[in-house]
Each structure stands twice: as structure tokens, then as C-alpha cells.
Design a protein around this motif. Structure first.
Motif, PDB file in Angstrom:
ATOM      1  N   THR A  34      -5.393   9.515  -1.728  1.00  0.00           N
ATOM      2  CA  THR A  34      -6.656   8.887  -1.003  1.00  0.00           C
ATOM      3  C   THR A  34      -7.143   9.979  -0.061  1.00  0.00           C
ATOM      4  O   THR A  34      -8.367  10.125  -0.349  1.00  0.00           O
ATOM      5  CB  THR A  34      -6.215   7.651  -0.357  1.00  0.00           C
ATOM      6  N   TYR A  85     -10.034  -1.418  -5.947  1.00  0.00           N
ATOM      7  CA  TYR A  85     -10.073  -0.615  -4.630  1.00  0.00           C
ATOM      8  C   TYR A  85     -11.636  -0.156  -4.441  1.00  0.00           C
ATOM      9  O   TYR A  85     -11.808   0.319  -3.467  1.00  0.00           O
ATOM     10  CB  TYR A  85      -9.240   0.649  -4.962  1.00  0.00           C
ATOM     11  N   ASP A 140      -0.258  -0.279  -8.111  1.00  0.00           N
ATOM     12  CA  ASP A 140       0.878   0.030  -7.035  1.00  0.00           C
ATOM     13  C   ASP A 140       1.862  -1.362  -7.264  1.00  0.00           C
ATOM     14  O   ASP A 140       2.979  -1.068  -6.597  1.00  0.00           O
ATOM     15  CB  ASP A 140       0.130  -0.103  -5.862  1.00  0.00           C
ATOM     16  N   HIS A 180      -2.180   5.128 -16.217  1.00  0.00           N
ATOM     17  CA  HIS A 180      -2.433   5.784 -14.861  1.00  0.00           C
ATOM     18  C   HIS A 180      -1.369   5.667 -13.449  1.00  0.00           C
ATOM     19  O   HIS A 180      -1.324   6.231 -12.891  1.00  0.00           O
ATOM     20  CB  HIS A 180      -3.848   5.093 -14.376  1.00  0.00           C
TER      21      HIS A 180
END
Ligand SMILES: O=C(O)C1=C[C@@H](OP(=O)(O)O)[C@@H](O)[C@H](O)C1
Ligand SMILES: C=C(OP(=O)(O)O)C(=O)O
Length: 430
Positions: free
Chosen positions: A91, A194, A311, A334
């Protein structure tokens, strides 16, 4: 650091750690504003990388008891006087690469050995089309990255199938360009929640982005905007909480309440639904912000599409390993582009604990059964370490190495687990 884990049940109340994703955004948006206060931030290795990078662009950050007071750069980042080290944080690297496009000079960004393997191609390509010189020193789209400022708004498209962080990064930066930008998403957008978190935070900072979903997804971002992020309190983190909830659901005699979990845009709140669907005894009091799980029920297999919530894959893989029947984790390619190739890591470590697992390019097929203890490797990856830890609480007699990696997103993980009664010991010296 190495830990040993014995069969455990957990009981009691614990506060959810603050959200990593919201903290990164709060700090970055505050850095682009004038003056802001970020309350209850996550202080972890990843979010501190964002704090340090923001400081290198000219923001100043004062750390007080449970808050950060940020004196921002009001939309105009300085040329950093050294290389930006994003450490282990994807990030940070992606957001700061885009912010570097707003400076009047050249910025070099790098990270640790793991971050230097992660892809950035679509972000570099779009920055180039927006008038920025952006390249990888090794010509392989991986950090170290070099960015020479000069961002101009324009109509561009970006592949959304590798990482949503490229899109969040551009959504944060393009409002400061001279002209407006239209960002069209090609490929199947992964990790969409996100992007929604980014849009929510941009709105709080007074930034306007229009979304057109009539034909695919298109973000229309007016230029010459001003950031005005003020006073913000970071919510609890559902990704970190997933390990606590799953551990309670998998172990007989457990009863855990995790507090400060209110509804938010976080995709990973779906862990509550996943556990319910697998047969766990779980309730979420949304008004009080409490999620309570009682262990002891036999969990049932599930099919989990990881597209929006990558996640959660390590957590769901461990739940599948103790569930009755065969579970599928799908649409997960991914997940290979994270701190480690997490499908590979899970496919390597879980079988050591007796798990029947089949790995394919974008899926895992896991048949639940009885776990046994083993020495497993944490892959220096916080989510692999936390997932293996809760598997160890079922298997017993398990050791895990590289456990210091929890400092990336949940530094209090072992302390919280032990305060709830988990039998985890630091055996680094043994
Ligand atoms: O923007 C964010 O805060 C994040 C986006 C996701 O990454 P991708 O968009 O690369 O899947 C997620 O895996 C990561 O932990 C945090
Ligand atoms: C992938 C993660 O974060 P990042 O991309 O910021 O390194 C994560 O926290 O699992």
C-alpha cells in the motif's frame, strides 16, 4: 522469533486492532491536506512506512497517545531528500509512487526483499500516459522505482486484475492534477472494497470523484481540487480480527467477543458471514460493535470467492482444514502477488499439519480433517504466521518461525491471543 503453540481454547473480550487500510489512507490524505488529527491509528510496521514516506514528502507527524497530529503539505509534495523505503508495505509503495508524480523532481522508492518482487506494471504504465516519467531500475516493473513528477490529467485505462492499490493510488493523486482524469478499469477489478474505502475517505477529505458503472467502471476525477481532511477516528480491522474469530470458532470451549467492530466499507467483514455459513455460533451486534463467537460446533465446508477479499484467504484455508467436507477457495490468483505467494505458502505449510490440499493457479481445494502438530515456516508473512498460529491452536505441538512478521499489521497479535488463554510461548532462545 519462533513460537510454540499447544492446543488451546480462548475466552474473554478483546478490542479489534485499528484498521491498516484506513490508517494508511488517513495518513496519506492528511499529508496532502493542511492540518489533521488521526485518532486510534494502527501503529504497525506498514503504517509507519506510510508515516515516514509522508514526512519525506514534507508532512510532519506528531505521535501522541492514541493519535497522530499531521501538518500536511497542502497538495504540493517536496522532492524527498533520500530514497523512500516502503519496507514490506505494498500500500505504501503504490500510494507514494503516485504521490511522487506530483513533485517537481525525481523520487526513488524501494522496499524490502519481498516488496521488491511485487508487480507495479499497470501503475507505471498509467503514470507514463499521464505525463510522468516512471520506471523500474531493473526494467521489470518491480521496485526500486524512479518517478519524475509532472502529472497531467487525461483519459486513461488501467488493468484492475492485479491490484486495486494502483487504482486507489491514482484516485488519491489525480484530484491534484491540473486537468481532470478519467480512469477506466479494464480486466476484472479485484479487491473492489478497498477502492470503496478509498472513495469513502476521499469524500471525507472533500475530494470529488464521479463513478460511472454503466459500461464497466469509470472514475471521473476533476482536477485542481484541494484536500481538507480534518479529524478522523480509525475503525477496527476485520482482516486482523478474522484470526481471533476463526480461532474461537475452531476450538472447543472457546467464547470470545471482539469489540469496536462496526459496519464499514471493509470487504473483510464478510468473515462473519463465512463463519455463519460454515456453521459457527457467531453473532454481530452492529449497534454495540461486538462480534461474539462460541466454539465447539463442527464446521462445514464452503466455497469462497477470494476476488474481493484476498486477505481472508489464509484464514479461510485454515477454517477449511478443520471443516467437514471439501472446500474451494476460488478466484484467488492475485493472492500470489502479496508479501509472499500465499497460495504457495499455504499449499506448502498446511500439509505439514496433515491437511489434504490441492493447489491450482487461482484456487485451493481443501478437504478438512484432523490436524497434527509440526514445525512450520511462517514465510516472513504476517498473514501466513497468524493463520498457522490458529491452526496450531487446533493441532497442538506446533512451532512457527518468522513470527515477528505480525508487526506488519497486528503487533499485539500474540499478546491478545495469550490474554485470551492461548497456549503460545516464545521459544526463540531454545
Ligand atoms: O488498498 C489496501 O489497503 C489493500 C488492498 C488489497 O491489495 P490488492 O488490491 O493488491 O489486492 C489488500 O490485499 C491489502 O492488504 C490492502
Ligand atoms: C497484502 C497486504 O498488504 P500490502 O499490499 O499493503 O503489503 C496485506 O496486508 O495482506
Amino acid at each position: 522469533m519462533r513460537v510454540s503453540i499447544d492446543k488451546s481454547s480462548i475466552k474473554g473480550e478483546v478490542l479489534a486492532p485499528p484498521s491498516k487500510s484506513y490508517t494508511h489512507r488517513a495518513v496519506a490524505l492528511a499529508a496532502l491536506s493542511k492540518e489533521s488529527t488521526v485518532r486510534h491509528p494502527l501503529i504497525s510496521a506498514d503504517t509507519l512506512a506510510t508515516v515516514r514516506a509522508s514526512e519525506m514528502f514534507g508532512a510532519s507527524v506528531e505521535r501522541e497517545e492514541d493519535k497522530l497530529i499531521i501538518h500536511g503539505i497542502n497538495g504540493k509534495p517536496n522532492v524527498p531528500d533520500d530514497v523512500i523505503d516502503a519496507a514490506n508495505s505494498g500500500t505504501t509503495l503504490r500510494f507514494m509512487t503516485a504521490i511522487a508524480a506530483l513533485t517537481d523532481g525525481v523520487t526513488v522508492l524501494t522496499g524490502d526483499a519481498s516488496l521488491r518482487t511485487r508487480p507495479n506494471g499497470p501503475l507505471l504504465e498509467v503514470l507514463k500516459r499521464l505525463g510522468v516519467k516512471a520506471c523500474s531500475t531493473r526494467g521489470n516493473e518491480r521496485a526500486p522505482l524512479v518517478v519524475k513528477g509532472g502529472l497531467k490529467g487525461k483519459d486513461v485505462s488501467i488493468d484492475g486484475s492485479i491490484s486495486s492499490q494502483f487504482i486507489s493510488a491514482l484516485l488519491i493523486t489525480c484530484p491534484l492534477a491540473e486537468n481532470s482524469t478519467t480512469l477506466s478499469i479494464t480486466g476484472k477489478l479485484k479487491s473492489r472494497p478497498y477502492v470503496d474505502v478509498t472513495l469513502e475517505m476521499l469524500e471525507l477529505a472533500g475530494i470529488k470523484v464521479h463513478i460511472d458503472e454503466s459500461k464497466g467502471i469509470r472514475f471521473i476525477i476533476p482536477g485542481k481540487q484541494k484536500y481538507d481532511f480534518k479529524d478522523y477516528t480509525v475503525p477496527g480491522d476485520f482482516s486482523s480480527t478474522s484470526y481471533l474469530l476463526a480461532a474461537a470458532a475452531m476450538t472447543n470451549g472457546s467464547e470470545v467477543t471482539v469489540k469496536n467492530l462496526f459496519p464499514s466499507k471493509q470487504g473483510d467483514k464478510v468473515i462473519v458471514e463465512i463463519l455463519k455459513q460454515m456453521g459457527a455460533d457467531i453473532t454481530w451486534d452492529k449497534e454495540a460493535g461486538n462480534v461474539t463467537v462460541r466454539g465447539g460446533r463442527q464446521l462445514k465446508a464452503t466455497t469462497f470467492d477470494a476476488g474481493a477479499t484476498p486477505d481472508l484467504v489464509p484464514t479461510v484455508a485454515v477454517l477449511a482444514a478443520v471443516a467437514e467436507g471439501t472446500s474451494r477457495i476460488e478466484n484467488a490468483e492475485h493472492v500470489r502477488y502479496k508479501e509472499t505467494d500465499r497460495l504457495r505458502a499455504l499449499a506448502t505449510e498446511l500439509p505439514k499439519l496433515g491437511v489434504d490440499l490441492k493447489e491450482e493457479r487461482d484456487s485451493l481445494t481443501i478437504t478438512g480433517g484432523k490436524l497434527h502438530g509440526a514445525a512450520v515456516h511462517g514465510w516472513d508473512d504476517h498473514r501466513i504466521v497468524m493463520a498457522l498460529s490458529i491452526a496450531g491452536m487446533v493441532a497442538g505441538n506446533t512451532t512457527i518461525d518468522t513470527t515477528e512478521a505480525v508487526s506488519i499489521s497486528y503487533p499485539g497479535f500474540f499478546k491478545d491471543m495469550c490474554s485470551l488463554g492461548a497456549k503460545i510461548k516464545d521459544i526463540s532462545e531454545e
